[in-house]
Design a protein around this motif. Structure first.
Motif, PDB file in Angstrom:
ATOM      1  N   ASP A  74       1.677  13.247 -16.778  1.00 35.65           N
ATOM      2  CA  ASP A  74       1.591  14.694 -16.989  1.00 35.65           C
ATOM      3  C   ASP A  74       1.391  15.439 -15.671  1.00 35.65           C
ATOM      4  O   ASP A  74       1.852  16.583 -15.518  1.00 35.65           O
ATOM      5  N   ALA A  75       0.707  14.792 -14.716  1.00 32.36           N
ATOM      6  CA  ALA A  75       0.459  15.423 -13.418  1.00 32.36           C
ATOM      7  C   ALA A  75       1.662  15.325 -12.486  1.00 32.36           C
ATOM      8  O   ALA A  75       1.654  15.919 -11.402  1.00 32.36           O
ATOM      9  N   GLY A  76       2.676  14.566 -12.895  1.00 32.80           N
ATOM     10  CA  GLY A  76       3.868  14.422 -12.064  1.00 32.80           C
ATOM     11  C   GLY A  76       3.850  13.221 -11.145  1.00 32.80           C
ATOM     12  O   GLY A  76       4.686  13.113 -10.240  1.00 32.80           O
ATOM     13  N   VAL A  77       2.917  12.292 -11.360  1.00 31.91           N
ATOM     14  CA  VAL A  77       2.858  11.075 -10.549  1.00 31.91           C
ATOM     15  C   VAL A  77       3.902  10.078 -11.058  1.00 31.91           C
ATOM     16  O   VAL A  77       4.050   9.888 -12.272  1.00 31.91           O
ATOM     17  N   ASN A  78       4.615   9.456 -10.139  1.00 31.44           N
ATOM     18  CA  ASN A  78       5.565   8.410 -10.528  1.00 31.44           C
ATOM     19  C   ASN A  78       4.805   7.129 -10.837  1.00 31.44           C
ATOM     20  O   ASN A  78       4.119   6.583  -9.973  1.00 31.44           O
ATOM     21  N   VAL A  79       4.902   6.663 -12.079  1.00 29.63           N
ATOM     22  CA  VAL A  79       4.198   5.454 -12.513  1.00 29.63           C
ATOM     23  C   VAL A  79       5.226   4.362 -12.821  1.00 29.63           C
ATOM     24  O   VAL A  79       6.101   4.545 -13.672  1.00 29.63           O
ATOM     25  N   ALA A  80       5.116   3.251 -12.111  1.00 30.53           N
ATOM     26  CA  ALA A  80       5.963   2.089 -12.355  1.00 30.53           C
ATOM     27  C   ALA A  80       5.142   1.035 -13.100  1.00 30.53           C
ATOM     28  O   ALA A  80       3.966   1.247 -13.398  1.00 30.53           O
TER      29      ALA A  80
END
Length: 438
Positions: free
Chosen positions: A295-301
């Motif tokens: 939701d914060a715009g962090v790229n999560v792999a």
């Protein structure tokens, strides 16, 4: 149009910008790259292919990307289960590594891991372990992609005597694989609690100069945070930030202990997070707030961590666990839907590794890293939504075909470049030795 390979399938999930689902489509491949993705009816009429593969009841997806693992530790699978992280490390894993890890151990363990990952639809993995030049060679021989970590720690091992020694060997590895079609490198300082400020600062400078990623465990457990507050007067994340360590080249692994201001800082700096849900659950390390991060715009792999703590390298299972865990933690059944879980295992991993122009989605011009799963089994029928079946119901045993750079490395669930019997025999031999010494 001429093509070397034309693959027809009931469904294609290209993981494009709109998360589209393509029914009765085909992929045309030449010279290791995707030429076109188009309806099968059009492909049959307009493409003359040297080889045509028909896959009814199959779903095709981009090759899965395991964004964090320690491949050679597959030889320690099940060695020390049901223990807290620090007990697991200090009393079992690290003593075993000090006694046994050498180039032969790494070669045999990596080959076992590559076999498992290919059979589970993984086409690229991001590794952190000793003797990375051996991992690179084994992986390349199997026709698989890897980002091989240039490990950095402060203490000696069979590989190097100090942080400078690790860095020197890492730089030689980078030079060796600078132009390799399948192998890339990344700096891999183990963690803030095993690497001091001076080596971390040097790694940061060298990574900038070479234009390569940095792969590091951060905020894996509450104890890690408590120890850092005691020894450094600040949380590990703040310490790294103070060293100028956070930016789009950095993959922060685990991140189970996060505060809201740290999530905001991750988003502001473009730092990537790699979520390892099953390993974190098994070691009771905590919960990565994936929904908040996204939701914060962090790229999560997504990564498996090692088979010593997971205990498998099954990215299909990891997708399912990540989606279900996020729903439970957030209290929302809509958190991390199947499409988001698939993105975490494909394009998000590619983006974190700086490879999103090359892999992570099935689009013309990209490398032909392609995985086909048979959804005809009882536990994936009927098929209403292929992506839901893939994430919530499919198993690695349904992976039937895998291509990497257009080369078939798994045909009818059998690897084309790995001797299964020899690989398993070597693993059993290591198991006897390690069991006797643990």
């Amino acid at each position: 149009m001429q093509a070397e390979l034309l693959i027809h399938a009931s469904w294609i999930l290209p993981v494009d910008a709109t998360d589209s689902q393509l029914d009765d489509h085909a992929i045309a491949v030449s010279e290791g790259r995707i030429q076109a993705v188009l309806p099968s009816s059009e492909a049959r009429a307009s493409i003359e292919a040297q080889r045509v593969v028909e896959l009814p009841e199959h779903v095709i997806v981009p090759g899965l990307i395991n964004a964090h693992t320690h491949a050679a530790m597959s030889l320690m699978r099940g060695l020390a289960d049901d223990l807290p992280l620090m007990t697991w490390l200090h009393e079992h894993i690290w003593p075993t590594e000090q006694r046994w890890v050498d180039p032969t151990f790494v070669a045999d363990g990596t080959r076992l891991a590559v076999l498992e990952m290919l059979r589970g639809g993984v086409t690229c993995y991001n590794d952190m372990y000793f003797h990375p030049e051996v991992s690179a060679q084994v992986t390349a021989e199997a026709g698989m992609r890897a980002v091989v970590g240039m490990l950095v720690i402060d203490f000696p091992s069979s590989y190097a005597v100090d942080a400078d020694g690790y860095i020197t060997k890492g730089l030689a590895l980078h030079e060796q694989y600078r132009d390799h079609p399948l192998i890339r490198v990344a700096f891999a300082p183990h963690s803030p609690y095993t690497v001091s400020d001076a080596p971390l600062t040097r790694v940061r400078t060298l990574a900038d100069q070479l234009g390569i990623p940095i792969h590091i465990h951060v905020h894996e457990t509450r104890d890690e945070v408590v120890q850092s507050l005691r020894d450094h007067g600040q949380r590990p994340f703040a310490r790294l930030d103070g060293l100028g360590f956070l930016d789009p080249a950095v993959l922060a692994i685990h991140m189970t202990q996060l505060e809201d201001d740290e999530i905001e800082r991750l988003a502001a700096t473009g730092t990537h997070v790699v979520h390892c849900p099953e390993s974190n659950l098994k070691l009771a390390s905590g919960f990565c707030p994936v929904a908040k991060l996204l939701d914060a715009g962090v790229n999560v792999a997504l990564g498996t961590d090692s088979a010593a703590s997971n205990n498998d390298l099954n990215m299909l299972g990891e997708m399912r666990t990540a989606a279900l865990l996020a729903k439970s933690i957030s209290g929302s059944a809509a958190a991390v839907p199947a499409s988001a879980a698939l993105r975490m295992a494909t394009i998000n991993g590619a983006r974190a590794l700086g490879l999103d122009e090359e892999i992570g989605s099935l689009e013309p011009g990209k490398a032909a890293d392609i995985v086909a799963l048979d959804l005809g089994d009882a536990h994936t029928q009927p098929v209403y939504h292929p992506i839901s079946q893939l994430v919530y119901a499919a198993s690695s045993s349904q992976v039937r075909q895998v291509w990497i750079n257009g080369r078939q490395v798994l045909r009818d669930a059998t690897p084309t470049q790995i001797d299964i019997a020899d690989t398993l025999s070597r693993a059993r031999d290591w198991g006897k030795r390690l069991a006797a010494s643990d």
